[in-house]
Design a protein around this motif. Structure first.
Motif, short mmCIF file in Angstrom:
data_model
loop_
_atom_site.label_atom_id
_atom_site.label_comp_id
_atom_site.label_asym_id
_atom_site.label_seq_id
_atom_site.Cartn_x
_atom_site.Cartn_y
_atom_site.Cartn_z
N ASP A 6 0.83 -1.21 0.00
CA ASP A 6 0.00 0.00 0.00
C ASP A 6 0.86 1.25 0.00
N CYS A 8 1.85 4.66 1.28
CA CYS A 8 1.70 5.26 2.61
C CYS A 8 2.29 6.66 2.67
N ARG A 28 -7.07 6.15 4.10
CA ARG A 28 -7.37 5.67 5.45
C ARG A 28 -6.23 6.04 6.39
N GLU A 29 -6.56 6.17 7.65
CA GLU A 29 -5.55 6.49 8.67
C GLU A 29 -4.95 5.21 9.25
N LEU A 34 -1.13 8.01 6.94
CA LEU A 34 -2.22 7.67 6.04
C LEU A 34 -1.76 6.60 5.06
#
Length: 62
Positions: A6, A8, A28-29, A34
């Motif tokens: 992902d 980040c 998203r956190e 994030l």
């Protein structure tokens, strides 16, 4: 990139950032910042850059 692949964005939460940023869809956190779990290289660099820039603006409060 994290170990799961992902994209980040990490930042120091003790800086003067908004308490609860209004994150764009798909962002998203996590404890260090994030992440954008739905980003894929087939989306194209422009689209990925736009998503990341929107996340940065949300965190920066601008």
């Amino acid at each position: 990139m994290d170990i799961e692949g992902d994209l980040c964005l990490t930042y120091d939460r003790e800086d003067q950032w908004p308490e609860s940023p209004q994150l764009p869809p798909g962002v998203r956190e996590f404890p260090a910042g994030l992440f954008l779990p739905d980003v894929c290289v087939t989306d194209g660099l422009d689209h990925i850059a736009q998503q990341l820039a929107a996340a940065v603006r949300a965190v920066a409060g601008r």
